[in-house]
Design an enzyme around this catalytic site. Structure first.
Site, PDB file in Angstrom:
ATOM      1  CG  ASP A 146      -2.307  -0.537   0.860  1.00  0.00           C
ATOM      2  OD1 ASP A 146      -2.531  -0.847  -0.327  1.00  0.00           O
ATOM      3  OD2 ASP A 146      -3.147  -0.660   1.758  1.00  0.00           O
ATOM      4  CG  ASP A 380      -8.384  -7.801  12.791  1.00  0.00           C
ATOM      5  OD1 ASP A 380      -9.126  -6.848  13.072  1.00  0.00           O
ATOM      6  OD2 ASP A 380      -7.279  -7.964  13.326  1.00  0.00           O
TER       7      ASP A 380
HETATM    8  O1  LIG Z   1      -3.740   1.263   4.620  1.00  0.00           O
HETATM    9  C1  LIG Z   1      -3.217   0.280   5.134  1.00  0.00           C
HETATM   10  C2  LIG Z   1      -2.946   0.211   6.504  1.00  0.00           C
HETATM   11  C3  LIG Z   1      -2.341  -0.922   7.015  1.00  0.00           C
HETATM   12  N1  LIG Z   1      -1.999  -1.942   6.169  1.00  0.00           N
HETATM   13  C4  LIG Z   1      -1.328  -3.144   6.715  1.00  0.00           C
HETATM   14  O2  LIG Z   1      -2.097  -3.673   7.760  1.00  0.00           O
HETATM   15  C5  LIG Z   1      -1.260  -4.356   8.669  1.00  0.00           C
HETATM   16  C6  LIG Z   1      -1.651  -4.003  10.082  1.00  0.00           C
HETATM   17  O3  LIG Z   1      -1.290  -2.675  10.345  1.00  0.00           O
HETATM   18  P1  LIG Z   1      -0.417  -2.291  11.611  1.00  0.00           P
HETATM   19  O4  LIG Z   1      -0.144  -0.847  11.525  1.00  0.00           O
HETATM   20  O5  LIG Z   1       0.698  -3.240  11.755  1.00  0.00           O
HETATM   21  O6  LIG Z   1      -1.487  -2.514  12.745  1.00  0.00           O
HETATM   22  P2  LIG Z   1      -1.442  -3.410  14.049  1.00  0.00           P
HETATM   23  O7  LIG Z   1      -2.426  -2.790  14.992  1.00  0.00           O
HETATM   24  O8  LIG Z   1      -0.085  -3.578  14.560  1.00  0.00           O
HETATM   25  O9  LIG Z   1      -2.014  -4.786  13.475  1.00  0.00           O
HETATM   26  C7  LIG Z   1      -2.936  -5.612  14.157  1.00  0.00           C
HETATM   27  O10 LIG Z   1      -4.247  -5.071  14.143  1.00  0.00           O
HETATM   28  C8  LIG Z   1      -4.802  -4.831  12.845  1.00  0.00           C
HETATM   29  C9  LIG Z   1      -6.198  -4.263  13.023  1.00  0.00           C
HETATM   30  O11 LIG Z   1      -6.940  -5.084  13.841  1.00  0.00           O
HETATM   31  C10 LIG Z   1      -4.803  -6.131  12.037  1.00  0.00           C
HETATM   32  O12 LIG Z   1      -5.192  -5.854  10.721  1.00  0.00           O
HETATM   33  C11 LIG Z   1      -3.425  -6.714  12.000  1.00  0.00           C
HETATM   34  O13 LIG Z   1      -3.423  -7.935  11.310  1.00  0.00           O
HETATM   35  C12 LIG Z   1      -2.928  -6.933  13.410  1.00  0.00           C
HETATM   36  O14 LIG Z   1      -1.597  -7.442  13.390  1.00  0.00           O
HETATM   37  C13 LIG Z   1       0.182  -3.976   8.319  1.00  0.00           C
HETATM   38  O15 LIG Z   1       0.765  -5.073   7.672  1.00  0.00           O
HETATM   39  C14 LIG Z   1       0.002  -2.817   7.357  1.00  0.00           C
HETATM   40  O16 LIG Z   1       1.034  -2.792   6.417  1.00  0.00           O
HETATM   41  C15 LIG Z   1      -2.266  -1.900   4.836  1.00  0.00           C
HETATM   42  O17 LIG Z   1      -1.948  -2.817   4.108  1.00  0.00           O
HETATM   43  N2  LIG Z   1      -2.864  -0.778   4.348  1.00  0.00           N
END
Ligand SMILES: O=c1ccn([C@@H]2O[C@H](COP(=O)(O)OP(=O)(O)O[C@H]3O[C@H](CO)[C@@H](O)[C@H](O)[C@H]3O)[C@@H](O)[C@H]2O)c(=O)[nH]1
Length: 666
Positions: A146, A380
């Protein structure tokens, strides 16, 4: 359970068994006694309300409201404790049953920003999943970028080349962990000379690759000689920006191609790069949008309702496609889209680009009934709920050797932003048509509905928590009693609920293999999260409901600065920024010590011990809060490293606490 061994019996043996946790009966009796305690606390509050005009009447009513919320919330949390199950898979039975007919598996890796999620880290994830011990012709790895970054694309080119060495190395020596970065950071056993030689050679290759990628990142662009080697770079022209670009799909390794082999001639898994189209006028739906583009592209617990937590989850294709589970579903493991079998790589890339376009999902069910659900920052959880409401069951499995390892934030401000996003997103679900009590009614069990709400109500639980950590200390400061005297019979429900709840939580922590210190630190972060992230999560949800703001997704940074990491490893909290959340943490900590000292002074000097037994529970509560806040005092007054709390925050907190001291208690 049948006998082991071969033959037809072996083919039909169950693939896993589910066992209920022990002592559930005893736990239910214990929970009942705690509930009786909670009930008596409510009765005490209602029967002892100070009369109109008496000081502390409204503070008392507030205590009742807070304790009512805690009690009801505690009831919700019992849903996760009454029925606890453990799943145990029999891996060998899977291969016995399906032999070479294993299903094809697509693995999605998401990245959104090359600065916050470094390309080297991303390709380490990619390389580790490419090396799974699974038939490579059935494995597809898809990277969604993204960030639309040519640096990430370049890193993936490097990874696809390196995988030709890395995958056979992993298979030959049964390497663990399979992320090269994590693997090479370990000490190796040099007894086996052959292994040591190969280890050195492949480590050198890895380090060279890492250096090339890091150099490109440092320069901020891809050197011309590298650009010229891959036609894929032509997609990044001067008009391409992170927020505005065409869809880019590149099949780096075509698993169908007989020539896609490693250095020993072994088949390689499919590897695809995708940056979906981004246009300023189109909402891109954050990770949910990225995941749906990937789903489209690939053709791809106790109540049977374990939460889908975004990372480290496996789904059946049909469940993601929005299909309703039917009893006739036989687990068609080999449903494979054959329609694309004859297409060339170029043709497939063209078709895929169309699928990754902004307009592809317009007027379709994608983001509603198909794929991941849009409009919520915890895509999710809401998607998992919708899937379960379509009849699919989910299982939680936590093997001893962890199946997936991720990157957790190492600084407090990043944790708080992440927790705010989660609490906000989950509270949005509670308000939406997906509220488990209505949407899940008749579809998932009541226990599962309650279990969901335990998470969805994180945001509002901040209010009783804030009340409990502000009002009793303030009342102590003013010498106003809010709890029963030690001699009173009503003292016992408070004492029992407090001790029982904490003893149970300590037992659970120890049972999970954690230490007492971890439990204590858990209480610390529990308090911080509830009084900051959840509170702002609540405010933002309400402002979104009122149409005053829009859903956002603050990406969790995965970059770690060396001295920050050092402090993290030494278990020193990294405050280090002047955010409003850190101001609240500091102000509350100062309030607690200010009220404790003021309250004790009042008891000893002004009230001459008369009220000591009436105020003792408030003294204990304030003392516990002060102990929980010790790292905050250190960060405010003692530490002088970069992670301390800035002095501007100390100033603001002192002003806030002085104002709080002036609030009259009614
Ligand atoms: O516009 C976006 C925003 C985020 N992401 C991806 O989404 C994932 C999760 O984002 P992150 O910033 O790492 O959020 P976290 O809160 O750390 O992630 C947890 O919480 C998220 C929301 O519940 C879940 O989607 C993830 O799988 C879970 O690991 C990452 O791989 C990002 O690269 C995208 O692909 N596009």
């Amino acid at each position: 359970m049948g006998k082991g061994g071969g033959g037809e019996d072996a083919v039909m043996l169950p693939l896993f068994e589910t066992k209920e946790a022990r002592f559930r009966g005893a736990y239910k009796v214990f929970a009942f006694t705690v509930f009786v305690g909670i009930f008596f606390i409510w009765v005490y509050r209602l029967t002892h309300i100070p009369r109109a005009g008496e000081q502390g009447r409204w503070a008392w009513i507030g205590m009742f409201m807070a304790e009512l919320c805690f009690g009801l919330y505690w009831i919700l949390t019992q849903s996760c404790r009454f029925k606890v199950v453990y799943n145990h898979p029999f891996k060998e039975r899977l291969s016995n049953r399906y032999k070479d007919k294993l299903p094809s598996v697509d693995i999605f890796v998401c990245t959104a920003d090359p600065k916050m999620e470094q390309p080297t880290m991303v390709i380490n994830t990619v390389l580790s999943v490419m090396s799974y011990n699974y038939p490579p012709e059935k494995l597809g790895v898809y990277l969604s970028d993204d960030g639309g970054s040519d640096l990430t694309f370049y890193a993936l080119i490097e990874a696809s080349n390196f995988s030709k060495h890395w995958i056979p190395f992993c298979k030959k020596f049964n390497v663990e962990p399979r992320s090269p970065g994590a693997y090479f950071s370990q000490q190796i056993d040099v007894h086996d000379i052959k292994y040591a030689q190969e280890w050195l050679a492949i480590k050198k290759l890895y380090k060279q690759m890492e250096n090339r990628i890091d150099l490109a990142i440092e320069m901020g662009e891809i050197p011309k000689e590298i650009r010229d080697q891959h036609k894929g770079f032509s997609e990044w022209n001067s008009k391409v920006t992170k927020q505005d670009h065409q869809s880019i799909v590149k099949i780096m390794i075509d698993g169908r191609d007989e020539n896609a082999v490693d250095i020993y001639g072994g088949q390689l898994p499919t590897l695809v790069y995708m940056a979906r189209e981004k246009r300023l006028q189109w909402s891109h739906n954050f990770k949910a949008g990225a995941m749906n583009a990937l789903v489209e592209l690939a053709g791809i617990g106790g109540y049977g309702a374990a939460l889908y937590c975004g990372t480290g989850c496996l789904h059946r294709r049909e469940s993601l496609y929005g299909k309703v589970y039917s009893k006739d579903y036989g687990g068609e493991l080999n449903v494979e889209a054959r329609i694309n079998a004859d297409k060339t790589v170029n043709e497939l890339e063209e078709v895929s680009k169309f699928l990754a376009n902004c307009s592809y999902e317009k007027d379709t069910q994608w983001g509603k009934k198909m794929g991941l659900i849009y409009g919520c920052p915890v895509e999710d959880v809401v998607t998992g709920l919708a899937i379960q409401c379509r009849g699919w069951k989910s299982l939680y499995y936590n093997p001893n050797r962890k199946a997936f390892l991720g990157v957790a934030p190492t600084t407090l401000d990043v944790v708080l932003v992440q927790q705010k996003r989660w609490s906000e997103g989950m509270f949005q679900i509670f308000f939406s048509k997906y509220c488990p009590f209505t949407y899940g009614h008749g579809k998932i069990k009541l226990g599962a509905q309650m279990g969901y709400c335990m998470y969805l109500l994180w945001a509002p639980i901040s209010f009783p928590t804030l009340y409990y950590v502000i009002v009793p200390p303030l009342c102590l400061f003013h010498g106003i009693s809010l709890f029963p005297q030690v001699e009173s019979i009503w003292f016992w429900p408070f004492a029992y609920v407090f001790v029982a709840r904490n003893a149970c939580s300590i037992a659970e922590t120890l049972n999970c293999g954690d230490t007492l210190k971890a439990w204590w630190n858990g209480q610390r972060i529990w308090l911080i999260r509830r009084t900051t992230s959840y509170f702002f999560g609540f405010i933002d949800t309400i402002s979104r409901q009122l149409g005053l703001s829009e859903t956002t997704f603050a990406i969790t940074t995965k970059v770690v600065i060396e001295d920050v990491l050092k402090r993290y490893e030494e278990e020193v909290i990294e405050f280090g920024s002047s955010t409003i959340m850190v101001t609240i943490i500091a102000a509350l900590a100062l309030l607690h010590i200010f009220c404790l000292i003021g309250g004790i002074k009042k008891i000893f000097l002004d009230l001459e011990f008369i009220k000591l037994d009436q105020l003792i529970l408030q003294v204990i509560l304030s003392l516990l809060l002060v102990m929980i806040n010790i790292p905050v005092y250190q960060a405010l007054f003692i530490r002088n490293d970069e992670g301390r709390i800035p002095s501007s925050i100390l100033f603001k907190s002192v002003v806030l606490v002085s104002l709080a001291g002036l609030i009259p208690i009614v």
